[in-house]
Write a protein that holds these residues in place. Structure first.
Motif, PDB file in Angstrom:
ATOM      1  N   TRP A  28       0.431 -13.195   2.633  1.00  0.00           N
ATOM      2  CA  TRP A  28       1.850 -13.520   2.672  1.00  0.00           C
ATOM      3  C   TRP A  28       2.031 -15.031   2.824  1.00  0.00           C
ATOM      4  CZ3 TRP A  28       5.321  -9.947   1.371  1.00  0.00           C
ATOM      5  CH2 TRP A  28       4.925  -8.605   1.451  1.00  0.00           C
ATOM      6  N   ASP A  29       3.030 -15.567   2.121  1.00  0.00           N
ATOM      7  CA  ASP A  29       3.286 -17.008   2.160  1.00  0.00           C
ATOM      8  C   ASP A  29       4.207 -17.408   3.311  1.00  0.00           C
ATOM      9  OD1 ASP A  29       1.892 -17.710  -0.349  1.00  0.00           O
ATOM     10  OD2 ASP A  29       3.448 -16.457  -1.261  1.00  0.00           O
ATOM     11  N   THR A  30       5.147 -16.536   3.649  1.00  0.00           N
ATOM     12  CA  THR A  30       6.106 -16.813   4.723  1.00  0.00           C
ATOM     13  C   THR A  30       6.318 -15.537   5.529  1.00  0.00           C
ATOM     14  OG1 THR A  30       7.283 -18.356   3.257  1.00  0.00           O
ATOM     15  CG2 THR A  30       8.411 -17.698   5.271  1.00  0.00           C
ATOM     16  N   ALA A  31       6.432 -15.681   6.835  1.00  0.00           N
ATOM     17  CA  ALA A  31       6.823 -14.565   7.695  1.00  0.00           C
ATOM     18  C   ALA A  31       8.018 -14.995   8.528  1.00  0.00           C
ATOM     19  CB  ALA A  31       5.674 -14.128   8.600  1.00  0.00           C
ATOM     20  N   LEU A  32       8.873 -14.042   8.849  1.00  0.00           N
ATOM     21  CA  LEU A  32      10.087 -14.306   9.613  1.00  0.00           C
ATOM     22  C   LEU A  32      10.071 -13.542  10.925  1.00  0.00           C
ATOM     23  CD1 LEU A  32      12.788 -13.936   6.789  1.00  0.00           C
ATOM     24  CD2 LEU A  32      11.557 -16.000   7.489  1.00  0.00           C
ATOM     25  N   LEU A  33      10.452 -14.230  11.997  1.00  0.00           N
ATOM     26  CA  LEU A  33      10.730 -13.628  13.296  1.00  0.00           C
ATOM     27  C   LEU A  33      12.114 -14.116  13.713  1.00  0.00           C
ATOM     28  CD1 LEU A  33       7.271 -14.066  15.051  1.00  0.00           C
ATOM     29  CD2 LEU A  33       8.340 -11.872  14.441  1.00  0.00           C
ATOM     30  N   ILE A  34      13.142 -13.458  13.182  1.00  0.00           N
ATOM     31  CA  ILE A  34      14.524 -13.884  13.345  1.00  0.00           C
ATOM     32  C   ILE A  34      15.241 -12.914  14.296  1.00  0.00           C
ATOM     33  CG2 ILE A  34      16.651 -14.495  12.084  1.00  0.00           C
ATOM     34  CD1 ILE A  34      14.171 -16.231  11.453  1.00  0.00           C
ATOM     35  N   ASP A  35      16.387 -13.334  14.806  1.00  0.00           N
ATOM     36  CA  ASP A  35      17.205 -12.489  15.697  1.00  0.00           C
ATOM     37  C   ASP A  35      16.450 -12.119  16.969  1.00  0.00           C
ATOM     38  OD1 ASP A  35      19.274 -12.497  13.788  1.00  0.00           O
ATOM     39  OD2 ASP A  35      18.418 -10.764  12.757  1.00  0.00           O
ATOM     40  N   GLY A  36      15.653 -13.060  17.492  1.00  0.00           N
ATOM     41  CA  GLY A  36      14.950 -12.819  18.744  1.00  0.00           C
ATOM     42  C   GLY A  36      13.649 -12.070  18.615  1.00  0.00           C
ATOM     43  N   ASN A  37      13.159 -11.850  17.388  1.00  0.00           N
ATOM     44  CA  ASN A  37      11.987 -11.002  17.208  1.00  0.00           C
ATOM     45  C   ASN A  37      10.662 -11.625  17.650  1.00  0.00           C
ATOM     46  OD1 ASN A  37      13.269  -8.683  16.335  1.00  0.00           O
ATOM     47  ND2 ASN A  37      13.326  -9.370  14.208  1.00  0.00           N
ATOM     48  N   ILE A  38      10.682 -12.884  18.096  1.00  0.00           N
ATOM     49  CA  ILE A  38       9.501 -13.428  18.765  1.00  0.00           C
ATOM     50  C   ILE A  38       9.231 -12.642  20.044  1.00  0.00           C
ATOM     51  CG2 ILE A  38      10.871 -15.148  20.020  1.00  0.00           C
ATOM     52  CD1 ILE A  38       7.241 -15.582  18.729  1.00  0.00           C
ATOM     53  N   GLY A  39      10.213 -11.879  20.489  1.00  0.00           N
ATOM     54  CA  GLY A  39      10.054 -11.059  21.695  1.00  0.00           C
ATOM     55  C   GLY A  39       9.311  -9.762  21.480  1.00  0.00           C
ATOM     56  N   ILE A  40       9.018  -9.391  20.236  1.00  0.00           N
ATOM     57  CA  ILE A  40       8.378  -8.107  19.951  1.00  0.00           C
ATOM     58  C   ILE A  40       7.068  -7.969  20.728  1.00  0.00           C
ATOM     59  CG2 ILE A  40       7.163  -6.809  18.141  1.00  0.00           C
ATOM     60  CD1 ILE A  40       9.296  -7.826  16.171  1.00  0.00           C
ATOM     61  N   GLY A  41       6.940  -6.877  21.451  1.00  0.00           N
ATOM     62  CA  GLY A  41       5.726  -6.587  22.211  1.00  0.00           C
ATOM     63  C   GLY A  41       5.657  -7.248  23.574  1.00  0.00           C
ATOM     64  N   GLY A  42       6.591  -8.165  23.859  1.00  0.00           N
ATOM     65  CA  GLY A  42       6.609  -8.813  25.165  1.00  0.00           C
ATOM     66  C   GLY A  42       5.514  -9.833  25.374  1.00  0.00           C
ATOM     67  N   ASP A  43       4.802 -10.215  24.320  1.00  0.00           N
ATOM     68  CA  ASP A  43       3.678 -11.153  24.434  1.00  0.00           C
ATOM     69  C   ASP A  43       3.702 -12.077  23.214  1.00  0.00           C
ATOM     70  OD1 ASP A  43       1.275 -12.500  24.635  1.00  0.00           O
ATOM     71  OD2 ASP A  43       0.077 -10.717  25.101  1.00  0.00           O
ATOM     72  N   PRO A  44       4.466 -13.180  23.284  1.00  0.00           N
ATOM     73  CA  PRO A  44       4.573 -14.064  22.115  1.00  0.00           C
ATOM     74  C   PRO A  44       3.236 -14.591  21.621  1.00  0.00           C
ATOM     75  CG  PRO A  44       6.289 -14.577  23.704  1.00  0.00           C
ATOM     76  CD  PRO A  44       5.357 -13.607  24.368  1.00  0.00           C
ATOM     77  N   ALA A  45       2.303 -14.870  22.540  1.00  0.00           N
ATOM     78  CA  ALA A  45       0.998 -15.389  22.116  1.00  0.00           C
ATOM     79  C   ALA A  45       0.273 -14.374  21.238  1.00  0.00           C
ATOM     80  CB  ALA A  45       0.154 -15.754  23.334  1.00  0.00           C
ATOM     81  N   ALA A  46       0.303 -13.102  21.633  1.00  0.00           N
ATOM     82  CA  ALA A  46      -0.342 -12.058  20.838  1.00  0.00           C
ATOM     83  C   ALA A  46       0.346 -11.896  19.492  1.00  0.00           C
ATOM     84  CB  ALA A  46      -0.330 -10.739  21.598  1.00  0.00           C
ATOM     85  N   LEU A  47       1.661 -12.001  19.484  1.00  0.00           N
ATOM     86  CA  LEU A  47       2.402 -11.868  18.229  1.00  0.00           C
ATOM     87  C   LEU A  47       2.090 -13.039  17.291  1.00  0.00           C
ATOM     88  CD1 LEU A  47       4.468 -10.356  16.551  1.00  0.00           C
ATOM     89  CD2 LEU A  47       6.286 -11.524  17.824  1.00  0.00           C
ATOM     90  N   LEU A  48       1.973 -14.233  17.839  1.00  0.00           N
ATOM     91  CA  LEU A  48       1.627 -15.393  17.011  1.00  0.00           C
ATOM     92  C   LEU A  48       0.220 -15.267  16.434  1.00  0.00           C
ATOM     93  CD1 LEU A  48       3.212 -18.167  19.230  1.00  0.00           C
ATOM     94  CD2 LEU A  48       3.938 -17.552  16.919  1.00  0.00           C
ATOM     95  N   ARG A  49      -0.688 -14.729  17.229  1.00  0.00           N
ATOM     96  CA  ARG A  49      -2.043 -14.513  16.698  1.00  0.00           C
ATOM     97  C   ARG A  49      -2.023 -13.475  15.586  1.00  0.00           C
ATOM     98  NH1 ARG A  49      -3.305 -14.844  22.296  1.00  0.00           N
ATOM     99  NH2 ARG A  49      -3.398 -12.566  22.459  1.00  0.00           N
ATOM    100  N   ARG A  50      -1.221 -12.433  15.771  1.00  0.00           N
ATOM    101  CA  ARG A  50      -1.151 -11.386  14.746  1.00  0.00           C
ATOM    102  C   ARG A  50      -0.533 -11.917  13.451  1.00  0.00           C
ATOM    103  NH1 ARG A  50      -2.943  -7.916  11.458  1.00  0.00           N
ATOM    104  NH2 ARG A  50      -1.549  -6.183  10.915  1.00  0.00           N
TER     105      ARG A  50
END
Length: 233
Positions: A126-148
Motif C-alpha cells: 500500500w502507498d498510503t494508509a489513513l488513521l482519521i477520525d481518531g483512529n490512531i486510538g485503535i487497540g489502545g496502543d499507538p506504538a503497536a498500531l504504528l508498527r503494524r
C-alpha cells in the motif's frame, strides 16, 4: 501534557464493541448522539453526521495528500474510501463494524470486515494508509498500531494521522478504557482506546521508525503526514 492510564478489560474487545448497539444504531440512522465514555464518566462526542456525509474541506486536505493505493483503517461508513475511488485511487476500507462495512459497500466503494491486526490484502504494497477520525486510538496502543501500519505499507509508503487536540494547547497522550454510549443509557462493551496529540504522535512515531513529513490544521482538526525513516530524505 494530559495523560490518563487505566487498566484495560479484555472482555468484549473492540470488534464486539463496534459491532453492537449503540454504534450500529447510530450508523443506520446516520446521526448521533454518540460518544466514547470513559470509566470516570467523561464523554468524547463522536461526529456521526460528518462521518455519514460527503468529505468536508478538512477531509479534502487529507485526500489531496494521498497517493497511489490507499488503505483507510477504520473507514466507518466510507466517505473517504468513496471519494478516493472517485479520484481514481485504488482504495480499500477496513472496519470491525459490519454496519460500517455495509454502508461503505452501498456507496459503491470497497471495504472488508477486518481488523488492521488481521491479515490484509496487499500487505507491504500500500502507498498510503489513513488513521482519521481518531483512529490512531485503535487497540489502545499507538506504538503497536504504528508498527503494524509499517508492515502493511510499502517501504516508500506514507501514513496520514488525525491527532487529538486539547484546549489551551496542552499535549494529549492518553490510554484508557471506553465504551460506545448513546447518552441515553445505551452502552457497548468496554475496549481499549488512546488519544494522541501531534507532539505525542511524534514521540511514538520515532520509536517505530516513522518520520513526520508534514503537519497541517483544517477546520479545527490537526493532521500529521508520516513517512518511513528508511525512506525519508
Amino acid at each position: 501534557m494530559t495523560t490518563l492510564t487505566s487498566g484495560v478489560a479484555r472482555a468484549g474487545g473492540p470488534a464486539t464493541a463496534w459491532s453492537a448497539d449503540p454504534y450500529t444504531v447510530a450508523l443506520r440512522r446516520g446521526r448521533g448522539p454518540l460518544y466514547l465514555r470513559r470509566g470516570d464518566g467523561w464523554l468524547l462526542p463522536l461526529d456521526v453526521e460528518r462521518w455519514c456525509e460527503a468529505p468536508d474541506g478538512a477531509d479534502r486536505t487529507v485526500l489531496d495528500h494521498c497517493r497511489g493505493a490507499v488503505l483507510d483503517i477504520g473507514c466507518g461508513p466510507g466517505r473517504l474510501v468513496s471519494a478516493l475511488a472517485s479520484r481514481g485511487h485504488r482504495a480499500l476500507g477496513i472496519d470491525v463494524s459490519p454496519e460500517a462495512v455495509a454502508r461503505t459497500a452501498r456507496s459503491g466503494a470497497a471495504a472488508l470486515h477486518r481488523s488492521v491486526f488481521d491479515p490484509l490484502p496487499g500487505e507491504g504494497r500500500w502507498d498510503t494508509a489513513l488513521l482519521i477520525d481518531g483512529n490512531i486510538g485503535i487497540g489502545g496502543d499507538p506504538a503497536a498500531l504504528l508498527r503494524r501500519t509499517a508492515e502493511v505499507l510499502a517501504v516508500t509508503g506514507s501514513l496520514i494521522v488525525e491527532c487529538a487536540q486539547a484546549e489551551g494547547g496542552a499535549d494529549v497522550d492518553e490510554r484508557c478504557e471506553v465504551r460506545v454510549a448513546d447518552g441515553r443509557g445505551g452502552l457497548g462493551a468496554p475496549f481499549a482506546w488512546a488519544r494522541v496529540g501531534p507532539a505525542a504522535l511524534a514521540r511514538q512515531a520515532a520509536a517505530a521508525d516513522w518520520v513526520p513529513a508534514g503537519r497541517w490544521k483544517a477546520a479545527g482538526r490537526a493532521f500529521t503526514l508520516l513517512t518511513r525513516g528508511a525512506a525519508a530524505p
